[in-house]
Design a protein around this motif. Structure first.
Motif, short mmCIF file in Angstrom:
data_model
loop_
_atom_site.label_atom_id
_atom_site.label_comp_id
_atom_site.label_asym_id
_atom_site.label_seq_id
_atom_site.Cartn_x
_atom_site.Cartn_y
_atom_site.Cartn_z
N PHE A 209 15.20 -68.57 62.28
CA PHE A 209 16.61 -68.19 62.47
C PHE A 209 17.55 -69.20 61.82
O PHE A 209 18.62 -68.83 61.33
CB PHE A 209 16.93 -68.06 63.95
CG PHE A 209 16.63 -66.70 64.52
CD1 PHE A 209 17.18 -65.56 63.96
CD2 PHE A 209 15.79 -66.56 65.61
CE1 PHE A 209 16.91 -64.30 64.47
CE2 PHE A 209 15.50 -65.30 66.13
CZ PHE A 209 16.06 -64.17 65.55
N SER A 210 17.17 -70.49 61.83
CA SER A 210 18.04 -71.52 61.27
C SER A 210 18.22 -71.35 59.77
O SER A 210 19.25 -71.73 59.20
CB SER A 210 17.49 -72.91 61.58
OG SER A 210 16.25 -73.12 60.92
N THR A 211 17.20 -70.78 59.10
CA THR A 211 17.32 -70.56 57.66
C THR A 211 18.31 -69.46 57.32
O THR A 211 18.77 -69.36 56.18
CB THR A 211 15.95 -70.19 57.05
OG1 THR A 211 15.52 -68.94 57.61
CG2 THR A 211 14.91 -71.25 57.33
N CYS A 212 18.63 -68.63 58.31
CA CYS A 212 19.53 -67.49 58.08
C CYS A 212 20.89 -67.65 58.76
O CYS A 212 21.81 -66.88 58.46
CB CYS A 212 18.89 -66.20 58.60
SG CYS A 212 17.22 -65.90 58.01
N GLY A 213 21.01 -68.64 59.68
CA GLY A 213 22.21 -68.75 60.50
C GLY A 213 23.49 -68.90 59.71
O GLY A 213 24.48 -68.19 59.96
N SER A 214 23.51 -69.82 58.74
CA SER A 214 24.73 -70.08 57.98
C SER A 214 25.15 -68.84 57.19
O SER A 214 26.33 -68.47 57.16
CB SER A 214 24.51 -71.25 57.03
OG SER A 214 24.21 -72.43 57.75
N HIS A 215 24.17 -68.22 56.54
CA HIS A 215 24.48 -67.03 55.75
C HIS A 215 25.02 -65.91 56.63
O HIS A 215 25.97 -65.22 56.25
CB HIS A 215 23.23 -66.57 55.01
CG HIS A 215 23.42 -65.28 54.27
ND1 HIS A 215 22.97 -64.07 54.74
CD2 HIS A 215 24.05 -65.00 53.09
CE1 HIS A 215 23.28 -63.12 53.89
NE2 HIS A 215 23.94 -63.65 52.87
N LEU A 216 24.44 -65.74 57.80
CA LEU A 216 24.86 -64.66 58.69
C LEU A 216 26.29 -64.87 59.18
O LEU A 216 27.08 -63.92 59.26
CB LEU A 216 23.91 -64.57 59.88
CG LEU A 216 24.08 -63.35 60.80
CD1 LEU A 216 23.94 -62.06 60.00
CD2 LEU A 216 23.05 -63.38 61.92
N ILE A 217 26.66 -66.12 59.47
CA ILE A 217 28.02 -66.42 59.90
C ILE A 217 29.02 -66.09 58.78
O ILE A 217 30.07 -65.48 59.01
CB ILE A 217 28.14 -67.90 60.31
CG1 ILE A 217 27.33 -68.17 61.59
CG2 ILE A 217 29.60 -68.29 60.54
CD1 ILE A 217 27.26 -69.63 61.97
N VAL A 218 28.69 -66.49 57.55
CA VAL A 218 29.56 -66.23 56.41
C VAL A 218 29.72 -64.72 56.19
O VAL A 218 30.82 -64.22 55.92
CB VAL A 218 29.01 -66.91 55.14
CG1 VAL A 218 29.77 -66.45 53.90
CG2 VAL A 218 29.09 -68.42 55.27
#
Length: 282
Positions: A209-218
């Motif tokens: 999930f951490s690999t996707c968290g930043s992208h998902l927020i953006v």
């Protein structure tokens, strides 16, 4: 229609965010600060990815393009906005307005496509980790990036024609440039979530999930505000609300993106520390 009955628009008048002079001064300072943070933040991301070999991966290649798009996106709007805060005659020429719209659409639609491409990259990383290096090759990354910029260019060329003459045409283009990438993002994250749920260890789930968290927020910030603005019927009662939402995704979101990726990403923070140490020893 005869030539004598035709009228030609030479310039447009901006209504602005406020008619009060003191409020305009405060807004000028606020937006100037946001713009400077946007430029510095995105330039820093671009430089870090360029100089640090550990960041020469597909995800950061796409991130570098996203940061460049954010930089252009904000620059196409904010400097003109700052000028009109400080002048009495708040006008823009027809040519200037058309140029701004084309650049805005070029970069904005490119960013939509880039966010979709980045979601596909995360899908491959999480769902097909053993095949990641063979799927996300340098050639594939370059093709996906070029395709993103070409799609933005095509939409901006449509804008320079008479495509945007009706509200229905605007709505149709909104479906094309917003919902199509969103559909790819939703499919990618549906598969990502399905894969992560099957991971037995809690640490493995957190890492995935951490690999996707930043992208998902953006994605949520950019698409949420854009869809709210463009995918609703026009209403006079929502004009002020539309201004606020438009300011958010055109001015604030490009500033937040590098902050989100730097604060939530260990590789970017590590690269920043290495660059700071290198500067301190030089």
């Amino acid at each position: 229609m005869g030539e004598e009955n035709q009228s030609f628009v030479a310039e447009f008048i901006f209504l602005g965010l406020s008619q009060d002079w003191q409020t305009q001064i405060l807004l000028f300072v606020l937006f100037l600060s946001i713009y400077l943070l946007t430029v510095l933040g995105n330039l820093l991301i671009i430089i870090l990815i360029f100089v640090d070999s550990q960041l020469h991966t597909p995800m950061y290649f796409f991130l570098r393009n996203l940061s460049f798009a954010d930089l252009c996106f904000s620059t196409s709007i904010v400097p003109q906005l700052l000028v009109h805060f400080m002048v009495k005659k708040k006008t823009i020429s027809f040519l200037g307005c058309m140029t701004q719209i084309i650049v805005f659409l070029l970069v904005g639609c490119t960013e939509c496509a880039l966010l979709a491409v980045m979601s596909y990259d995360r899908y491959v990383a999480v769902c097909k980790p053993l095949h990641y290096s063979t799927i996300m090759t340098q050639q594939m990354c370059l093709q996906l990036t070029i395709g993103s910029w070409v799609s933005g260019a095509l939409v901006s060329l449509l804008a320079s024609a008479d495509t945007y003459s009706t509200e229905m045409a605007i709505f149709a283009m909104g479906v094309l440039i917003l919902l199509a990438p969103v559909s790819l993002i939703l499919v990618s994250y549906w598969n990502i979530i399905s894969t992560v749920i099957q991971i037995q260890s809690g640490e493995g789930r957190l890492k995935a999930f951490s690999t996707c968290g930043s992208h998902l927020i953006v994605v949520v910030l950019f698409y949420g505000s854009a869809i709210f603005t463009y995918m609703r019927p026009n209403s006079k009662t929502t004009k002020e609300q539309d201004k606020t939402i438009s300011v958010f995704y055109t001015v604030v979101t490009p500033m937040l993106n590098p902050i989100i990726y730097s604060l939530r990403n260990k590789d970017v923070k590590g690269s920043l520390r290495k660059l700071a140490r290198r500067k301190s020893f030089s």
